[in-house]
Design a protein around this motif. Structure first.
Motif, PDB file in Angstrom:
ATOM      1  N   ALA A   1      51.993  44.009  37.408  1.00 11.04           N
ATOM      2  CA  ALA A   1      51.597  42.670  37.842  1.00 11.04           C
ATOM      3  C   ALA A   1      50.461  42.081  37.018  1.00 11.04           C
ATOM      4  O   ALA A   1      50.163  40.887  37.131  1.00 11.04           O
ATOM      5  CB  ALA A   1      51.188  42.705  39.313  1.00 11.04           C
ATOM      6  N   MET A   2      49.811  42.880  36.176  1.00 13.28           N
ATOM      7  CA  MET A   2      48.636  42.407  35.441  1.00 13.28           C
ATOM      8  C   MET A   2      49.044  41.719  34.144  1.00 13.28           C
ATOM      9  O   MET A   2      49.730  42.300  33.311  1.00 13.28           O
ATOM     10  CB  MET A   2      47.689  43.565  35.144  1.00 13.28           C
ATOM     11  N   SER A   3      48.602  40.477  33.971  1.00  7.86           N
ATOM     12  CA  SER A   3      48.891  39.738  32.744  1.00  7.86           C
ATOM     13  C   SER A   3      47.995  40.244  31.617  1.00  7.86           C
ATOM     14  O   SER A   3      46.971  40.884  31.848  1.00  7.86           O
ATOM     15  CB  SER A   3      48.647  38.245  32.967  1.00  7.86           C
ATOM     16  N   PHE A   4      48.364  39.923  30.386  1.00  7.47           N
ATOM     17  CA  PHE A   4      47.535  40.326  29.246  1.00  7.47           C
ATOM     18  C   PHE A   4      46.141  39.682  29.291  1.00  7.47           C
ATOM     19  O   PHE A   4      45.146  40.363  29.038  1.00  7.47           O
ATOM     20  CB  PHE A   4      48.239  40.010  27.931  1.00  7.47           C
ATOM     21  N   PRO A   5      46.015  38.371  29.591  1.00  3.63           N
ATOM     22  CA  PRO A   5      44.661  37.811  29.697  1.00  3.63           C
ATOM     23  C   PRO A   5      43.823  38.494  30.780  1.00  3.63           C
ATOM     24  O   PRO A   5      42.625  38.740  30.568  1.00  3.63           O
ATOM     25  CB  PRO A   5      44.915  36.336  30.026  1.00  3.63           C
ATOM     26  N   GLU A   6      44.406  38.825  31.914  1.00  2.10           N
ATOM     27  CA  GLU A   6      43.667  39.552  32.938  1.00  2.10           C
ATOM     28  C   GLU A   6      43.229  40.922  32.419  1.00  2.10           C
ATOM     29  O   GLU A   6      42.100  41.354  32.648  1.00  2.10           O
ATOM     30  CB  GLU A   6      44.533  39.741  34.187  1.00  2.10           C
TER      31      GLU A   6
ATOM     32  N   THR B   1      31.941  40.011  38.498  1.00  5.47           N
ATOM     33  CA  THR B   1      32.580  41.247  38.966  1.00  5.47           C
ATOM     34  C   THR B   1      31.628  42.061  39.828  1.00  5.47           C
ATOM     35  O   THR B   1      32.068  42.773  40.741  1.00  5.47           O
ATOM     36  CB  THR B   1      33.064  42.109  37.785  1.00  5.47           C
ATOM     37  N   ALA B   2      30.312  41.956  39.579  1.00  5.70           N
ATOM     38  CA  ALA B   2      29.350  42.655  40.427  1.00  5.70           C
ATOM     39  C   ALA B   2      29.356  42.084  41.835  1.00  5.70           C
ATOM     40  O   ALA B   2      29.235  42.826  42.824  1.00  5.70           O
ATOM     41  CB  ALA B   2      27.951  42.564  39.825  1.00  5.70           C
TER      42      ALA B   2
ATOM     43  N   ALA C   1      33.335  32.146  45.990  1.00  6.80           N
ATOM     44  CA  ALA C   1      34.755  32.484  46.105  1.00  6.80           C
ATOM     45  C   ALA C   1      34.992  33.962  45.845  1.00  6.80           C
ATOM     46  O   ALA C   1      35.960  34.542  46.352  1.00  6.80           O
ATOM     47  CB  ALA C   1      35.572  31.643  45.123  1.00  6.80           C
ATOM     48  N   ALA C   2      34.104  34.603  45.060  1.00  7.88           N
ATOM     49  CA  ALA C   2      34.233  36.040  44.773  1.00  7.88           C
ATOM     50  C   ALA C   2      33.664  36.906  45.895  1.00  7.88           C
ATOM     51  O   ALA C   2      33.792  38.132  45.831  1.00  7.88           O
ATOM     52  CB  ALA C   2      33.536  36.373  43.455  1.00  7.88           C
ATOM     53  N   GLY C   3      33.037  36.283  46.898  1.00  7.23           N
ATOM     54  CA  GLY C   3      32.581  37.047  48.050  1.00  7.23           C
ATOM     55  C   GLY C   3      31.107  36.998  48.357  1.00  7.23           C
ATOM     56  O   GLY C   3      30.643  37.673  49.280  1.00  7.23           O
ATOM     57  N   ALA C   4      30.317  36.214  47.609  1.00 11.83           N
ATOM     58  CA  ALA C   4      28.874  36.168  47.845  1.00 11.83           C
ATOM     59  C   ALA C   4      28.567  35.647  49.242  1.00 11.83           C
ATOM     60  O   ALA C   4      29.174  34.677  49.717  1.00 11.83           O
ATOM     61  CB  ALA C   4      28.197  35.294  46.797  1.00 11.83           C
ATOM     62  N   ASP C   5      27.614  36.290  49.889  1.00  8.90           N
ATOM     63  CA  ASP C   5      27.199  35.888  51.239  1.00  8.90           C
ATOM     64  C   ASP C   5      26.127  34.807  51.209  1.00  8.90           C
ATOM     65  O   ASP C   5      26.058  33.964  52.100  1.00  8.90           O
ATOM     66  CB  ASP C   5      26.656  37.101  52.003  1.00  8.90           C
ATOM     67  N   HIS C   6      25.248  34.857  50.197  1.00 11.55           N
ATOM     68  CA  HIS C   6      24.155  33.893  50.065  1.00 11.55           C
ATOM     69  C   HIS C   6      24.075  33.441  48.614  1.00 11.55           C
ATOM     70  O   HIS C   6      24.353  34.221  47.695  1.00 11.55           O
ATOM     71  CB  HIS C   6      22.819  34.521  50.491  1.00 11.55           C
TER      72      HIS C   6
ATOM     73  N   LEU D   1      41.033  43.055  43.791  1.00 12.32           N
ATOM     74  CA  LEU D   1      40.274  42.495  42.689  1.00 12.32           C
ATOM     75  C   LEU D   1      41.060  41.352  42.056  1.00 12.32           C
ATOM     76  O   LEU D   1      42.287  41.442  41.918  1.00 12.32           O
ATOM     77  CB  LEU D   1      39.971  43.558  41.628  1.00 12.32           C
ATOM     78  N   HIS D   2      40.333  40.304  41.663  1.00 11.02           N
ATOM     79  CA  HIS D   2      40.988  39.105  41.142  1.00 11.02           C
ATOM     80  C   HIS D   2      40.247  38.619  39.895  1.00 11.02           C
ATOM     81  O   HIS D   2      39.313  37.817  39.992  1.00 11.02           O
ATOM     82  CB  HIS D   2      41.011  38.010  42.215  1.00 11.02           C
ATOM     83  N   PRO D   3      40.628  39.119  38.718  1.00  6.90           N
ATOM     84  CA  PRO D   3      39.934  38.713  37.487  1.00  6.90           C
ATOM     85  C   PRO D   3      39.915  37.197  37.319  1.00  6.90           C
ATOM     86  O   PRO D   3      40.925  36.518  37.528  1.00  6.90           O
ATOM     87  CB  PRO D   3      40.761  39.379  36.386  1.00  6.90           C
TER      88      PRO D   3
END
Length: 319
Positions: free
Chosen positions: A109-114, A153-154, A180-185, A286-288
């Motif tokens: 499922a992983m594309s080359f750019p990802e 990514t962190a 959107a990546a999950g930050a709370d604050h 994970l969503h590059p």
């Protein structure tokens, strides 16, 4: 084939035609489909990176493509296999020879750019947070440069590991990406005092810093007792001078981290980490984030996006 090469440190690189490379013992040749750009590429242009390949050389640390040919004593991956590789250099070309041991087969499922955006950014954050800082569920993680290639990514991995994540980035648009990546604050470094904002949130247990400079010093003063500060890089151009008295008074630990260094003395750390990361990707965790995809002849534009901090996530070149 075409390749983006450095002849002299500090001088503009050149896109030129060069002979097709032939794989040596232990190597294989890839038809390059994508190459991820990194801040380290900017340092390599100046001869300021930890590793300095002999001149002239082709830029491009991490790449993805299809195996075309095998060198002597190489059993696989087989010709036709889709792989990602951390070559260190050589990726900004239509073909590249890389050590077979550094190649990882890609999930379907992983594309080359990802794939070209995956290894360095996710590998850096996972090994730093898991292996070096020992981030624990429930701890507070402060990520500086939180919308950049490694910072984003962190945020994502820190949240996946159960931390409360504070993301610091410049401007509302970049903070939206971190959220959107999950930050709370969210902390806007262009308009808020970093030290005061973090302390108002209770302080940080772990600081992830690819920026350096004044932001490191502000984060240091907002870190809780027994906190750990990861020095990932110095995108600000300023290496902070750490006051040892603050480390003593608050029982703090500053942790140096260079992902590529593990290839030489503990490669299993990277192998185990990438296995976990690819498993998380296959599970949809994970969503590059690739903000810009450019052709080989626009590589200079891609490097400018990094230099001027106009990108989010990764910039990828597709030869």
């Amino acid at each position: 084939m075409r390749a983006f090469q450095i002849d002299t440190y500090g001088e503009p690189p050149v896109l030129r035609d060069v002979p097709q490379p032939e794989p040596g013992p232990g190597e294989l040749r890839l038809k390059v489909a994508a190459c991820g750009l990194n801040f380290a590429d900017l340092l390599m242009l100046k001869g300021q990176y930890q590793e300095r390949p002999p001149l002239p050389f082709t830029l491009g640390m991490e790449l993805a493509g299809t195996v075309e040919a095998l060198g002597a004593d190489v059993a696989g991956p087989a010709v036709g296999t889709r792989v990602a590789a951390m070559g260190g250099s050589g990726g900004l070309a239509e073909q590249a020879c890389v050590p077979a041991a550094r190649c990882v087969a890609l999930p379907d499922a992983m594309s080359f750019p990802e794939a070209a955006a995956f290894q360095v950014a996710y590998g850096t954050s996972h090994v730093a947070l898991h292996h070096r800082a020992r981030l624990q569920p429930g701890e507070t993680l402060l990520v500086l440069g939180a919308a950049g290639g490694v910072g984003l990514t962190a945020v994502e991995i820190g949240k996946l590991m159960g931390a409360r994540v504070i993301a610091c980035a410049r401007g509302a648009e970049k903070l939206k990406v971190a959220e959107a990546a999950g930050a709370d604050h969210l902390i806007d470094s262009s308009s808020e005092d970093l030290r005061d904002a973090v302390k108002a949130l209770g302080g940080a247990d772990v600081v992830y810093d690819p920026v350096g400079g004044g932001q490191f010093m502000s984060a240091l003063r907002a870190t809780r007792p027994e906190g750990r500060l990861l020095t990932i890089g110095f995108a600000s151009g300023e290496t902070p001078q750490i006051p040892a008295n603050l480390l003593l008074v608050k029982n703090l630990t500053v942790i140096g981290f260079y992902w590529g260094g593990y290839m030489a003395f503990r490669p299993e750390v990277l192998t185990d980490s990438l296995a976990q990361l690819f498993a998380w990707y296959s599970e949809g965790k994970l969503h590059p984030h690739v903000s810009n995809t450019l052709p080989l002849d626009k590589t200079e534009d891609g490097l400018a996006l990094l230099r001027e901090r106009k990108s989010t996530g990764k910039v990828v070149i597709t030869p």
